[in-house]
Design a protein around this motif. Structure first.
Motif, short mmCIF file in Angstrom:
data_model
loop_
_atom_site.label_atom_id
_atom_site.label_comp_id
_atom_site.label_asym_id
_atom_site.label_seq_id
_atom_site.Cartn_x
_atom_site.Cartn_y
_atom_site.Cartn_z
N ALA A 168 8.74 95.69 44.86
CA ALA A 168 8.76 94.67 43.81
C ALA A 168 8.61 93.25 44.33
O ALA A 168 8.11 92.37 43.62
CB ALA A 168 10.06 94.80 43.00
N ASP A 169 9.05 93.01 45.56
CA ASP A 169 9.08 91.64 46.09
C ASP A 169 8.18 91.41 47.29
O ASP A 169 7.96 90.26 47.68
CB ASP A 169 10.51 91.25 46.49
CG ASP A 169 11.48 91.38 45.34
OD1 ASP A 169 11.11 90.99 44.21
OD2 ASP A 169 12.61 91.88 45.54
N HIS A 170 7.67 92.46 47.91
CA HIS A 170 6.95 92.32 49.18
C HIS A 170 5.49 92.75 49.05
O HIS A 170 5.17 93.73 48.37
CB HIS A 170 7.65 93.13 50.28
CG HIS A 170 9.04 92.66 50.57
ND1 HIS A 170 10.13 93.12 49.87
CD2 HIS A 170 9.52 91.76 51.47
CE1 HIS A 170 11.23 92.53 50.33
NE2 HIS A 170 10.89 91.70 51.29
N TYR A 171 4.64 91.98 49.75
CA TYR A 171 3.20 92.22 49.70
C TYR A 171 2.62 92.18 51.11
O TYR A 171 3.20 91.58 52.02
CB TYR A 171 2.52 91.14 48.84
CG TYR A 171 2.97 91.16 47.40
CD1 TYR A 171 2.19 91.73 46.41
CD2 TYR A 171 4.20 90.61 47.03
CE1 TYR A 171 2.60 91.76 45.09
CE2 TYR A 171 4.63 90.63 45.71
CZ TYR A 171 3.83 91.21 44.75
OH TYR A 171 4.25 91.25 43.45
N ARG A 172 1.47 92.80 51.26
CA ARG A 172 0.76 92.74 52.53
C ARG A 172 -0.73 92.86 52.25
O ARG A 172 -1.16 93.27 51.17
CB ARG A 172 1.21 93.85 53.47
CG ARG A 172 0.88 95.26 52.99
CD ARG A 172 1.52 96.31 53.89
NE ARG A 172 1.29 97.66 53.38
CZ ARG A 172 1.97 98.74 53.79
NH1 ARG A 172 2.91 98.61 54.72
NH2 ARG A 172 1.70 99.92 53.28
N GLY A 173 -1.52 92.47 53.25
CA GLY A 173 -2.96 92.56 53.07
C GLY A 173 -3.67 91.78 54.14
O GLY A 173 -3.17 91.61 55.26
N THR A 174 -4.87 91.29 53.81
CA THR A 174 -5.63 90.48 54.75
C THR A 174 -6.07 89.19 54.06
O THR A 174 -6.25 89.15 52.84
CB THR A 174 -6.88 91.22 55.28
OG1 THR A 174 -7.70 91.61 54.17
CG2 THR A 174 -6.48 92.44 56.08
N ALA A 205 3.86 88.86 52.68
CA ALA A 205 4.40 87.81 51.81
C ALA A 205 5.57 88.35 51.02
O ALA A 205 5.67 89.56 50.75
CB ALA A 205 3.31 87.30 50.86
N THR A 206 6.46 87.43 50.64
CA THR A 206 7.64 87.80 49.86
C THR A 206 7.77 86.86 48.66
O THR A 206 7.61 85.64 48.80
CB THR A 206 8.92 87.70 50.71
OG1 THR A 206 8.78 88.51 51.88
CG2 THR A 206 10.13 88.17 49.93
N LEU A 213 6.99 82.22 45.66
CA LEU A 213 6.74 82.55 47.06
C LEU A 213 7.89 82.05 47.93
O LEU A 213 8.25 80.87 47.90
CB LEU A 213 5.44 81.90 47.51
CG LEU A 213 4.99 82.21 48.95
CD1 LEU A 213 4.57 83.67 49.07
CD2 LEU A 213 3.85 81.29 49.37
N THR A 214 8.49 82.94 48.72
CA THR A 214 9.55 82.54 49.64
C THR A 214 9.14 82.67 51.10
O THR A 214 9.73 82.02 51.95
CB THR A 214 10.83 83.37 49.40
OG1 THR A 214 10.55 84.77 49.58
CG2 THR A 214 11.38 83.13 48.00
N GLU A 215 8.14 83.49 51.39
CA GLU A 215 7.63 83.56 52.77
C GLU A 215 6.19 84.04 52.76
O GLU A 215 5.81 84.92 51.98
CB GLU A 215 8.47 84.47 53.66
CG GLU A 215 7.99 84.49 55.11
CD GLU A 215 8.90 85.24 56.06
OE1 GLU A 215 8.90 84.92 57.27
OE2 GLU A 215 9.60 86.16 55.60
#
Length: 262
Positions: A168-174, A205-206, A213-215
């Motif tokens: 729900a809060d965390h993402y990743r990618g390029t 990203a968080t 956005l927090t990080e």
């Protein structure tokens, strides 16, 4: 951090809709009650872009860490005020820069090391008032009070390529760093050195529970460490109390404008 942290805001706003999941059981009144609506998550890329865009809509504090550089600052878009301090320990001897913006005024404090300070006629303890009309390279100014996104963080959205929701809060990618023109933009020499590899750099990203956005962490290891960047954001909506600097204040000498315009 690039010295450019200012001009273009990305108006990407993703909305979380509500969807009915069907009809509920018979209540005995001859009518059916609708089940409680459940939120529909925005597409990962849209949700992350919206979280980045919120930085132009509220005050916040931030930190930035990149290889030989660290920085911290705060922004108050409503009052067109910003403050940032940058400390670099690079091989050329490093430098320290402080910036305060209370629109329309702009002050900078610079320490480039004893030798360069002397040559450039810079007092590292003094705050210098900048006449922005004399700065021909506006991208060199660390903040742009004419834009709601004072530090240009939202241009990170331009480079998002693949975005995956981890939870729900965390993402990743390029991210394609050749498409980013703000705080996350690599140095021109680094981009030339790594070539097309800068177009697909991993990131995580968080977002917080309000979608802010927090990080944002870019991982350039395995490509070039200079591409790595870790940014954190906090204190959303808090009064940042940014005001004119105190102590010695002078007008910037021509040597400082030469640095900006080179």
């Amino acid at each position: 951090m690039k010295t450019r942290i200012g001009a273009v805001g990305i108006a990407v706003l993703a909305t979380l809709g509500l969807a009915l999941t069907g009809c509920g059981p018979d209540t005995g009144t001859g009518k059916q009650s609708a089940a409680s609506p459940s939120p529909t998550l925005a597409a990962p890329k849209d949700a992350l872009a919206a979280g980045v865009a919120k930085l132009a809509q509220t005050s916040y504090a931030f930190t930035v860490t990149q290889k030989d550089m660290s920085g911290q600052g705060k922004a108050d878009p409503a009052n067109k005020a910003a403050q940032v301090s940058i400390n670099s320990t690079g091989t050329s001897g490093g430098f320290k820069i402080g910036v305060i913006v209370v629109a329309p005024d702009y002050w900078i404090q610079v320490d480039l090391g004893p030798e360069i300070d002397r040559m450039a006629k810079i007092d590292p303890k003094a705050w210098m008032h900048i006449d922005t009309s004399k700065v021909t390279n506006k991208d060199a100014l660390p903040a742009d009070p004419s834009s709601p996104d004072l530090f240009d963080f939202s241009t990170m959205s331009d480079g998002l390529v693949n975005v995956e929701r981890v939870d729900a809060d965390h993402y990743r990618g390029t991210i394609d760093l050749t498409a980013v023109k703000g705080a996350a933009e690599p140095d021109k020499d680094v981009k030339q050195k790594v070539g097309d590899k800068a177009k697909s750099v991993p990131f995580t990203a968080t977002l917080d529970d309000q979608g802010r956005l927090t990080e944002f962490k870019i991982d350039g290891s395995g490509i070039n460490d200079a591409l790595s960047l870790d940014m954190t954001f906090s204190d959303f909506g808090a009064a940042q109390n940014i005001s004119k600097p105190t102590g010695t204040i002078t007008e910037a000498p021509s040597s400082v404008y030469n640095i900006f315009n080179s």
